[in-house]
Design an enzyme around this catalytic site. Sequence first.
Site, PDB file in Angstrom:
ATOM      1  N   GLU A 151       0.791  -1.221   0.000  1.00  0.00           N
ATOM      2  CA  GLU A 151       0.000   0.000   0.000  1.00  0.00           C
ATOM      3  C   GLU A 151       0.829   1.280   0.000  1.00  0.00           C
ATOM      4  O   GLU A 151       0.449   2.262  -0.637  1.00  0.00           O
ATOM      5  CB  GLU A 151      -0.938   0.017   1.222  1.00  0.00           C
ATOM      6  CG  GLU A 151      -2.031  -1.037   1.195  1.00  0.00           C
ATOM      7  CD  GLU A 151      -3.070  -0.771   0.117  1.00  0.00           C
ATOM      8  OE1 GLU A 151      -3.151   0.371  -0.364  1.00  0.00           O
ATOM      9  OE2 GLU A 151      -3.784  -1.720  -0.247  1.00  0.00           O
ATOM     10  N   SER A 175     -48.731 -31.467  34.631  1.00  0.00           N
ATOM     11  CA  SER A 175     -48.749 -31.688  36.083  1.00  0.00           C
ATOM     12  C   SER A 175     -47.544 -31.099  36.797  1.00  0.00           C
ATOM     13  O   SER A 175     -47.533 -31.063  38.035  1.00  0.00           O
ATOM     14  CB  SER A 175     -48.821 -33.193  36.367  1.00  0.00           C
ATOM     15  OG  SER A 175     -50.085 -33.710  35.986  1.00  0.00           O
TER      16      SER A 175
END
Length: 631
Positions: A171, A443
């Site tokens: 770069e 239950s």
Amino acid sequence: MVKFRHFANISKKTILALLNATRSILSFLGKPFYLILVFIFLSIAITATKSQQISKFLKSVNLRGKYSKSNSEIIQTSPKRHLPRRIFITFCYFLLSICFLFIVSSWLFTKYILSEIPDPTTLTKRKLPTATKIYDRNGKLLYTFYKDQNRTPIEISKMSKAVIDATIAIEDKEFFKHPGFSIRGITRAFWQNIKNGTLYGGSTITQQLVKNAFLGSEKTYIRKLKEITLAILVEKQFPKHKILEMYLNEVPYGGVAYGIEAAAQIYFGKSASELSISEAALLAGLPRSPTTYSPFGENTNIAIARRNEVLQQMHSAGFISEEELLKAKEEQVVFAKNQIHIKAPHFVFYIRDILEKEYGRDAINYNGLTVITSLDLEIQEKVEKIVKEEVEKLKNMNVKNGAAIVINPKTGEILAMVGSKDYFDTANNGNVNMTTTPRQPGSTIKVVNYANALSNGYTLATRIDDTPVSYKIAGQPTYTPKNYEGGFKGAMTLRSALAQSRNIPAVKTLNHFGVDSMIAMGKKMGITTWEEKTRFGLSLTLGGGETTLLDMSYVYATLANYGKRPKINPILSITNAQGKMIKKTIARKLTRSQKEFLNCQTCLRQNRPKSIIFQKTHAKVSKSLIQESHF
């Protein structure tokens, strides 16, 4: 005459074309450049005009001169007293034009460039969109939340040297030498612009940083001037290593990967500190064109070719030796699987919902929270396996799904949450979290009814008749409860009625104390879904009122905790992107014996009679430890 008209028509077309071209050029350059060009033209015009006046003056002097041809010599007798004065005046006009041009250009530069650029010091103060990470209690990553940018900031000291070298090599080789911009790069870019007719970058790392952070990708000379100006200011404000760190955390690497750490995790499944030379080179080559060079694209050869180009640049810059270059090129790069990485998905999204309610959605998508949860991934994976095995055993009974939850009754910490057999099995509602979805509990809810009875005068020895009964309720059909086998056992103790899960004694107990009383007790024990009291009747004790598995877990944790309900505690700590602790709770480390007990394997696979289980449970509460004051 015809030829003249034809020539006139061609001239008009040519003039219009030139005007349109000029208008397009000026529009592209922008107002400041347009004004500067105008003032340059005026300065040249003024200078040229004055130069023409000087030329005419000299000619007039030569023409009017009086000559004497005696002695074969030409003698000029005209006076020259006005020549120095006119030259001086022309020179003054020229200087004034230059000064005027300089003042106007400076004013335009200040107005359109300096006044519109942001403060470079905000580079470190601004909030980058940062991903939120969800971990289990032992620091194992469960999932990462983000919106558009998956970013995890990392200090440059924690990056591998190969990452830094590869980035600089491809770069900006002059990064540590230039003041923010590169004359060589600008010259090269200018030549490419003329040669190819398109705008060529030529930006340094600093310029790319300010472009990504502040200016966007607009391609105009105005934006380029702002970029160079801002790059110079940034270079004066920050040291080089800090600029490089900000760049590596800012730059996009393709898709949702922003910053080197997120890119390393997505492409290689590892941290940026662990990248090899070959892997670092491949990532360094992505920012120029992430879509083109992506290794997850259709042709990975393009990504490898780009990697080799970066490696060659690293070698030419002196970052790697010839031997390292050859070795890196020969290395077979192993990419992470391109898929969604999520563990304990139902629990992860349960945590997300909690965070959204408390901090807002933007905090999750952008603020980079680090969330340590109470979940134990080891237990979670065991429970997931058990749920799948148990559902498989029941497939002949048309059972297609199952869920489980494990909590620590002392602390309220959720250790495992399995919302379905398979989260990704959407055909069987696998993505629905059954632990937080209201369903009839059957239950299992009877414990709330009997806890209420024990808190209001009943004991485990209280006798309840298991005999036929019917209830007439105004506006409703007669309600006649039945036991699961259809029979009756006569008078029995509360302990036996609960242990054997008899329906009729449960309904008679509820009728004695009232539905509202059971609802109140249920809320105290952790049930959150019983808001509309008018919906419920005597069948509530048989599971007629919907509740969640998570709520029921805290109901039973209350029993195990001798009547004291633990607070739901799925999150141990939250830290923001700046490292500040937002929330923290005291976490107790699980012992090996606790893990063995909480892995639920014995809970789900035991085949002992209900009476044994319930007797052991009620032995803990036999002294009426479930008291209203404890809830």
